[in-house]
Design a protein around this motif. Sequence first.
Motif, PDB file in Angstrom:
ATOM      1  N   PRO A  56      36.422  32.520  48.211  1.00  0.00           N
ATOM      2  CA  PRO A  56      36.494  33.879  47.542  1.00  0.00           C
ATOM      3  C   PRO A  56      36.856  34.574  48.417  1.00  0.00           C
ATOM      4  O   PRO A  56      36.344  35.321  49.415  1.00  0.00           O
ATOM      5  CB  PRO A  56      35.209  34.145  46.952  1.00  0.00           C
ATOM      6  CG  PRO A  56      34.425  32.814  46.757  1.00  0.00           C
ATOM      7  CD  PRO A  56      34.845  32.009  47.841  1.00  0.00           C
TER       8      PRO A  56
ATOM      9  N   SER B 281      34.086  37.343  42.403  1.00  0.00           N
ATOM     10  CA  SER B 281      34.150  36.176  41.637  1.00  0.00           C
ATOM     11  C   SER B 281      32.765  35.645  41.273  1.00  0.00           C
ATOM     12  O   SER B 281      31.800  36.362  41.717  1.00  0.00           O
ATOM     13  CB  SER B 281      34.733  35.073  42.206  1.00  0.00           C
ATOM     14  OG  SER B 281      33.971  34.805  43.409  1.00  0.00           O
TER      15      SER B 281
ATOM     16  N   ARG C 264      35.291  28.872  40.422  1.00  0.00           N
ATOM     17  CA  ARG C 264      34.940  30.201  40.242  1.00  0.00           C
ATOM     18  C   ARG C 264      35.890  31.028  39.453  1.00  0.00           C
ATOM     19  O   ARG C 264      37.055  30.683  39.708  1.00  0.00           O
ATOM     20  CB  ARG C 264      34.545  31.034  41.837  1.00  0.00           C
ATOM     21  CG  ARG C 264      33.411  30.246  42.435  1.00  0.00           C
ATOM     22  CD  ARG C 264      33.200  31.016  43.964  1.00  0.00           C
ATOM     23  NE  ARG C 264      32.585  32.255  43.638  1.00  0.00           N
ATOM     24  CZ  ARG C 264      31.356  32.330  43.506  1.00  0.00           C
ATOM     25  NH1 ARG C 264      30.246  31.329  43.676  1.00  0.00           N
ATOM     26  NH2 ARG C 264      30.700  33.645  43.528  1.00  0.00           N
TER      27      ARG C 264
ATOM     28  N   PRO D 193      37.366  35.079  38.382  1.00  0.00           N
ATOM     29  CA  PRO D 193      37.334  36.584  38.860  1.00  0.00           C
ATOM     30  C   PRO D 193      36.464  37.416  37.860  1.00  0.00           C
ATOM     31  O   PRO D 193      36.371  37.050  36.831  1.00  0.00           O
ATOM     32  CB  PRO D 193      38.867  36.950  38.630  1.00  0.00           C
ATOM     33  CG  PRO D 193      39.486  35.932  38.446  1.00  0.00           C
ATOM     34  CD  PRO D 193      38.682  34.782  37.810  1.00  0.00           C
ATOM     35  N   SER D 194      35.603  38.230  38.520  1.00  0.00           N
ATOM     36  CA  SER D 194      34.493  39.029  38.126  1.00  0.00           C
ATOM     37  C   SER D 194      35.169  39.861  36.983  1.00  0.00           C
ATOM     38  O   SER D 194      34.253  40.152  36.096  1.00  0.00           O
ATOM     39  CB  SER D 194      33.865  39.918  39.116  1.00  0.00           C
ATOM     40  OG  SER D 194      33.223  39.078  40.062  1.00  0.00           O
TER      41      SER D 194
END
Length: 319
Positions: free
Chosen positions: A2, A6, A46, A48-49
């Motif tokens: 990352p 994430s 993972r 993306p946040s």
Amino acid sequence: MPKSESTLATVWLIVLRLVELHGIDPSQFRRTLGVPSETLRDVRARLPSRLSDVAFELAAAQIADPAFALRAAECWHPSNLGTMGYAWLSSRTLHTGLKRMERFSRILGNRFSYRCSEEPAGVRFTYDHGRGEASVGPLMTDFTFSIVIAMCRVNCGHTMRPASVHLRRRAPADPQPWLAFFACPVVFGAAEDSIVLAREVAEAPLPSANIPLANTFDTILTEQMAGLFEDDIVSRCKAYVLHHLTSGVATAPEVARALCLSQRSLQRKLAALGLTFQGVVDETRHELARRYLDDPARSVTEITFLLGFSEQSAFTRAF
């Protein structure tokens, strides 16, 4: 690896079960967000946040219940949290479990953070969702705290109650859902989001504890942190030190070479964090010593050599 904020993709399975509980088609919800189904089956993937913000905004727009995220407690499974989920189940006490979550939180997501601190009355677990005053923040807190409480209740019994819960959200028109779920005093409009556990609850030995397994999981989590985040120089150092302790303590030149750095660069990166190489080694040994000493099957002599000390007296002085 990352390079931006994430979250672990398998955590999203909890989100999909949550919206399904409230009558939303989870497949359609996932497609709207643009998340491929195969991604959620990949334990290493993972997302993306920022997608979390979109997901909670979308759910809030379709669900009338303002306390809907509290039902995440009904939707989680240890596997959704990866190695962390199983490490939690093997924790000796709730306190050690919460400290473990604090230490390895970046594996679950690197936009939010946990902090576990001791107080005269007990242990406080604080959560910062990293969204400032955004409207999705309180929903994320409900989501996270409901899972944390559910995890605690799985380990020590469903009658477990926090001493108090403190929420940044403004007092809702009907606070009953929060009072009913947490089963303790809830303070709204607090300065931070936190859960307080009484000391006797936080420190009680758990029937699910498995110290050898917990130690193994910690090693795996340390390696995952080191592998995921190139900028996490501390985790990368600790992972190398852990691997080589039984052969003696790794030196700064050895670790620097393993991390493809000069010794000067390694020392400079650590200094920028207010740390020294020796301090990282000492902290790694101390953390491991405490875990080993919790295991009645290990003798002090065995622990001495596992930590890279040449004799027991040296270990005793250091500890």
